[in-house]
Design an enzyme around this catalytic site. Structure first.
Site, mmCIF file in Angstrom:
data_model
loop_
_atom_site.group_PDB
_atom_site.id
_atom_site.type_symbol
_atom_site.label_atom_id
_atom_site.label_comp_id
_atom_site.label_asym_id
_atom_site.label_seq_id
_atom_site.Cartn_x
_atom_site.Cartn_y
_atom_site.Cartn_z
ATOM 1 N N HIS A 1 14.001 -12.088 50.708
ATOM 2 C CA HIS A 1 14.920 -12.418 50.149
ATOM 3 C C HIS A 1 15.439 -13.430 48.971
ATOM 4 O O HIS A 1 16.363 -13.811 49.045
ATOM 5 C CB HIS A 1 16.232 -12.002 50.815
ATOM 6 N N LYS B 1 14.296 8.271 11.164
ATOM 7 C CA LYS B 1 15.633 8.788 10.476
ATOM 8 C C LYS B 1 15.577 10.184 10.197
ATOM 9 O O LYS B 1 16.695 10.903 10.416
ATOM 10 C CB LYS B 1 15.965 7.794 9.540
ATOM 11 N N ASN C 1 25.344 -22.652 48.477
ATOM 12 C CA ASN C 1 25.248 -24.143 48.400
ATOM 13 C C ASN C 1 23.898 -24.293 49.483
ATOM 14 O O ASN C 1 23.782 -23.624 50.405
ATOM 15 C CB ASN C 1 26.483 -24.652 49.469
ATOM 16 N N ARG D 1 29.337 -26.619 52.041
ATOM 17 C CA ARG D 1 28.316 -26.996 51.938
ATOM 18 C C ARG D 1 28.296 -27.799 53.391
ATOM 19 O O ARG D 1 27.229 -27.678 54.012
ATOM 20 C CB ARG D 1 28.595 -28.320 51.156
ATOM 21 N N LYS E 1 0.795 -1.311 -0.027
ATOM 22 C CA LYS E 1 0.092 -0.017 0.115
ATOM 23 C C LYS E 1 1.085 0.872 0.012
ATOM 24 O O LYS E 1 0.708 2.225 -0.885
ATOM 25 C CB LYS E 1 -1.169 -0.069 1.381
ATOM 26 N N THR E 2 1.698 1.521 1.155
ATOM 27 C CA THR E 2 2.553 2.610 1.260
ATOM 28 C C THR E 2 4.018 2.349 0.564
ATOM 29 O O THR E 2 4.685 3.474 0.749
ATOM 30 C CB THR E 2 2.584 2.918 2.790
#
Length: 514
Positions: free
Chosen positions: A278, A137, A418, A438, A65-66
């Site tokens: 948290h 632009k 851990n 750990r 179209k454009t």
């Protein structure tokens, strides 16, 4: 001859009011295409159809179209350059002063169930992005608008500056237009990537989002923060309904997402509750009723739960709502809430209560920013396959122990590594999170569990490099351990478990969380 505006929009919100003001107040002439031209003409406005202006009909079912020199020449012309003016005159092209374009509803289309690829393809706009990029632009000479929310600001510029628009405003609108087309293209690329069904991450990874809310601050008051939505269709937390409470903060949203990830582990056929602080769980519990699950989760560590985040996998009922109002909580999220529960929760009007019907729908990838870029990984949403688990000890688990280990494994997956979790009877008793070794996490979890650990199970998100944690667990009365395995010293941990009469199961999958 008045100034010329090109209006071609899929979303007609506000376009009639804008066009009327342009024509009646500022003497614009309007070029328009397709449905936009029809909308304006039916309202009695004088409009020149794009096909009449270009002398070329819309073809290929409206696909073209454009895309014509008279349109793009008018957009990209620089009226202060003599050579551009000569080209305009030679080709009977008028320079445009305003371009108003928004794009085909691609994201809304692919969000519909059972949409076909062919249907999606027809909602990929070609002319629209071309006009937006061209106008952006050339912002030094014209204005581009890509969202209905920009119309009034543009009219205000005209009214306050004797029909002129500032360079700063044009540049700002150009920036928004480029961001708009970037987000549009990202959505299309993501859609086609999803069709590939490949596990591999793409060579180019684009992130785009629209700011929906400026937050008071980030993790700390000196850090600016905002909330962005991916795409134009609300999903996830942007689709949640807030029943009550203060505005959500950055930390609220981070904690809520962590809570959603945990609660998504549990089938809604069995009531489950998680309390977080948290991003780490203070307590997680399952029960015969939702209120029982919540009470178990809250009482697992009621001190830490104060001011926490609560996630529930079933709609809030009156009994659960009553318990929720007995302490201070920051947020509560559930898939629903009945009217009696809603009335009870209003007694704690400041607590944020959110309804998110699909708690299981989360991102397929996680993104973390680092200097100079970001890291992308697949989400850790693996469904546990119990048939791949290996019982490596002489002592075999009972069905009750297997169920308990599955519960503990679902929880430890969402604790910062851990990570160690001690559970019994469908509730976490002790959680050791984020320690540098750990052994330290084991000691924290067992100390928190205390005497209640006897007969319970212990889950570890990573393997045991030595047998010391197994021996510490045995001293506390732990009856079964679930861990991924993979250490060159697995045999030492297995030998210690056999020596001490503890069940040990290896999953073959680790769940580190950083």
């Amino acid at each position: 001859m008045g100034r010329l505006a090109l209006l071609s929009v899929s979303d007609k919100t506000g376009i009639l009011e804008l066009a009327r003001q342009l024509v009646e107040e500022f003497e614009f002439e309007i070029i328009s295409s397709g449905g936009t031209a029809k909308t304006l003409q039916e309202a009695g406005l004088s409009v020149t159809k794009v096909s009449d202006y270009t002398g070329s009909p819309e073809i290929l079912g409206g696909r073209v179209k454009t895309l014509h020199p008279r349109i793009h020449g008018g957009i990209l012309a620089r009226p202060d350059l003599p050579e551009d003016c000569s080209d305009l005159e030679a080709n009977q092209i008028r320079p445009l002063d305003l371009v108003v374009v928004n794009l085909y509803p691609f994201e809304q289309t692919i969000a519909q169930p059972n949409v076909t690829v062919a249907e999606a393809i027809e909602q990929i706009d070609i002319g629209g992005p071309a006009m937006l990029r061209a106008a952006a632009k050339n912002f030094a000479y014209l204005t581009v608008l890509c969202e209905p929310g920009q119309y009034q600001e543009y009219l205000t510029q005209l009214r306050n500056s004797q029909g002129k628009v500032s360079q700063e405003f044009r540049q700002k609108m150009a920036s928004k237009a480029f961001a708009h087309t970037q987000a549009y293209d990202s959505a299309i690329a993501a859609y086609f990537a999803s069709l590939d069904g490949e596990e591999e991450l793409s060579e180019i990874y684009a992130i785009s989002g629209k700011k929906i809310q400026t937050l008071r601050y980030g993790e700390n008051p000196h850090q600016a923060a905002a909330w962005y939505q991916t795409g134009s269709v609300a999903t996830g937390w942007t689709s949640a309904t807030k029943l009550q409470g203060k505005e959500l903060s950055y930390n609220n949203l981070v904690d809520l997402e962590a809570a959603r990830r945990i609660i998504a582990e549990f089938d809604d056929q069995q009531p489950a509750a998680a309390v977080l602080k948290h991003t780490n769980p203070c307590g997680v519990g399952v029960g015969n009723t939702l209120v029982e699950a919540y009470e178990k989760a809250f009482n697992a560590d009621s001190v830490s739960a104060f001011g926490g985040i609560v996630a529930l996998n079933q709609s809030i009922d009156a009994a659960t709502a009553t318990e929720l109002t007995k302490t201070f909580l920051e947020c509560v999220v559930a898939p629903g809430c009945d009217s009696k529960a809603e009335a009870i929760l209003k007694n704690k009007g400041k607590v944020r209560v959110l309804l998110l019907p699909d708690l299981t729908a989360g991102p397929k990838q996680t993104v973390k920013a680092i200097a100079g870029g970001w890291l992308v990984q697949a989400s850790d949403d693996r469904i546990e396959n119990l048939t791949s688990w290996k019982v490596v000890t002489e002592k075999q688990p009972t069905s009750e122990q297997m169920a308990e280990m599955l519960f503990a494994w679902k929880v430890v997956k969402h604790v910062k590594s851990n990570a160690i979790v001690v559970t019994k009877d469908g509730v976490s008793l002790g959680i050791g999170a984020g320690q540098m070794n750990r052994v330290g996490s084991v000691k924290i979890a067992l100390e928190q569990a205390g005497e209640a650990a006897r007969g319970g199970v212990l889950a570890s998100d990573g393997f045991f490099p030595f047998d010391d944690s197994v021996r510490t667990a045995a001293e506390a009365g732990i009856s079964a351990i679930i861990q991924p395995g993979g250490s060159i010293r697995d045999k030492d941990s297995i030998a210690a478990a056999n020596e001490l009469g503890i069940v040990m199961v290896l999953t073959g999958v680790r769940h580190f969380l950083h």
